[in-house]
Design a protein around this motif. Structure first.
Motif, PDB file in Angstrom:
ATOM      1  N   SER A 269       0.815  -1.218   0.000  1.00  0.00           N
ATOM      2  CA  SER A 269       0.000   0.000   0.000  1.00  0.00           C
ATOM      3  C   SER A 269       0.848   1.266   0.000  1.00  0.00           C
TER       4      SER A 269
ATOM      5  N   GLY B 126       4.122   1.119  -9.041  1.00  0.00           N
ATOM      6  CA  GLY B 126       2.728   0.935  -9.409  1.00  0.00           C
ATOM      7  C   GLY B 126       2.352   1.880 -10.523  1.00  0.00           C
ATOM      8  N   GLU B 127       1.050   2.075 -10.659  1.00  0.00           N
ATOM      9  CA  GLU B 127       0.513   2.884 -11.754  1.00  0.00           C
ATOM     10  C   GLU B 127      -0.768   3.518 -11.228  1.00  0.00           C
ATOM     11  N   PRO B 128      -0.915   4.846 -11.387  1.00  0.00           N
ATOM     12  CA  PRO B 128      -2.128   5.464 -10.850  1.00  0.00           C
ATOM     13  C   PRO B 128      -3.383   4.784 -11.390  1.00  0.00           C
ATOM     14  N   GLY B 129      -4.320   4.535 -10.523  1.00  0.00           N
ATOM     15  CA  GLY B 129      -5.583   3.942 -10.939  1.00  0.00           C
ATOM     16  C   GLY B 129      -5.531   2.452 -11.219  1.00  0.00           C
ATOM     17  N   SER B 130      -4.407   1.814 -10.921  1.00  0.00           N
ATOM     18  CA  SER B 130      -4.317   0.377 -11.175  1.00  0.00           C
ATOM     19  C   SER B 130      -3.919  -0.359  -9.896  1.00  0.00           C
ATOM     20  N   PRO B 131      -4.524  -1.527  -9.639  1.00  0.00           N
ATOM     21  CA  PRO B 131      -4.147  -2.294  -8.440  1.00  0.00           C
ATOM     22  C   PRO B 131      -2.887  -3.129  -8.650  1.00  0.00           C
TER      23      PRO B 131
ATOM     24  N   ILE C 167       1.242   1.086  -4.346  1.00  0.00           N
ATOM     25  CA  ILE C 167       0.233   0.638  -5.317  1.00  0.00           C
ATOM     26  C   ILE C 167      -0.763   1.766  -5.620  1.00  0.00           C
ATOM     27  N   SER C 168      -1.130   1.890  -6.881  1.00  0.00           N
ATOM     28  CA  SER C 168      -2.068   2.915  -7.381  1.00  0.00           C
ATOM     29  C   SER C 168      -1.527   4.337  -7.343  1.00  0.00           C
ATOM     30  N   LYS C 169      -0.249   4.495  -7.005  1.00  0.00           N
ATOM     31  CA  LYS C 169       0.265   5.861  -6.884  1.00  0.00           C
ATOM     32  C   LYS C 169       1.168   6.237  -8.057  1.00  0.00           C
TER      33      LYS C 169
END
Ligand code: AVW
Length: 258
Positions: free
Chosen positions: A54, A123-128, A57-59
């Motif tokens: 966390s 990670g990648e924004p908007g992706s889990p 992830i998603s950032k």
């Protein structure tokens, strides 16, 4: 033009996340040697893995902050007994060979260091999911990437926690054995506590002429950074000779020639 190009996942210049990142973290955590749990407080691997994921992830992979890793570091803060820490810069393998038989500890021996050792993640924004195609490179993309910030925060805590004599293995075959831009130079040396003693070992690659030494200008710079902080400093030019006496077989770049 391939599909992945359009997705943008391949836009960074660094290696992508290590395959099976989560699984590796979990396994390394579960197998972390019992007898050195004292180097970190917690051993709740589930919690540690979740805190790690966390953090990034998603950032946006270029917007890592120390704060992102705070929970993770708090779960497994590296704490090592006095006189046992070995730092390194461009000499990871040799530092580990020096440390291991002597019961000394590099960052990679602490729980979080061992979990992340040699792995890549972003990670990648908007992706889990993790981006396994590419992650930002320190030079070509951004310095505030999750890999760099992780090693910075962890190294900062490690150096701050050090007491007694701390050792560092530096590469005397480089023009500047001490590099102010390295993590050792910009994070660890400036965060040693007053009254700590730093003992530097310069190592010379057997195939190459020595280019830097304890009396060279880069070490003089290190000395001045430390003296401002009231950290005592000792420097020795010949780690290899020292290793040879105690442990004759070394493999790899710094190996003792026959
Ligand atoms: P460097 P630094 N696994 O050789 O002085 C993967 O110039 O900058 O040495 N990557 C790592 C690891 C690791 N175990 N550790 C650091 N990195 C990254 C931590 C990091 O981005 C230890 F306590 C670093 O800049 C050493 O005393 C680069 O790989 C100190 O930091 C290695 O560059 C070595 O860092």
């Amino acid at each position: 033009i391939h599909k992945w190009y359009h997705s943008g996942l391949n836009r960074w210049h660094g290696l992508g996340s290590t395959a099976d990142f989560q699984k590796i973290i979990q396994e390394r955590c579960d197998n972390y040697p019992q007898q050195i749990w004292s180097y970190s407080r917690s051993r709740n691997c589930q919690e540690i893995k979740q805190a790690f994921m966390s953090a990034f992830i998603s950032k946006d992979p270029c917007k890592a902050t120390k704060e992102d890793y705070r929970r993770l570091i708090d779960l497994a803060d590296p704490t090592v007994p006095c006189n046992k820490i070995v730092l390194w810069s461009k000499t990871k393998e040799l530092a580990r060979e020096y440390a291991k038989p002597r019961g000394l500890v590099t960052l990679e021996d602490t729980l979080l260091g061992s979990l992340a050792d040699d792995l890549h993640w972003c990670g990648e924004p908007g992706s889990p999911d993790l981006n396994t195609w590419s992650c930002p490179d320190w030079k070509k993309d951004c310095r505030t990437n999750y890999l760099t910030v992780f090693w910075e925060v962890l190294s900062e805590r490690f150096a701050e926690s050090a007491c007694g004599t701390v050792q560092v293995v530096l590469d005397g075959s480089l023009e500047n054995a001490f590099n102010e831009m390295s993590i050792f130079g910009r994070v660890e040396a400036p965060n040693l506590k007053p009254m700590v003693t730093l003992q530097a070992w310069l190592v010379h690659d057997p195939g190459k002429p020595p280019r830097d030494s304890c009396s060279g200008s880069s070490i003089t710079k290190l000395k001045s950074i430390l003296s401002e902080r009231n950290v005592r400093f000792i420097c020795r030019d010949n780690l290899r000779k020292f290793l040879k006496k105690r442990k004759p077989i070394l493999n790899g770049k710094y190996g003792v020639s026959p």
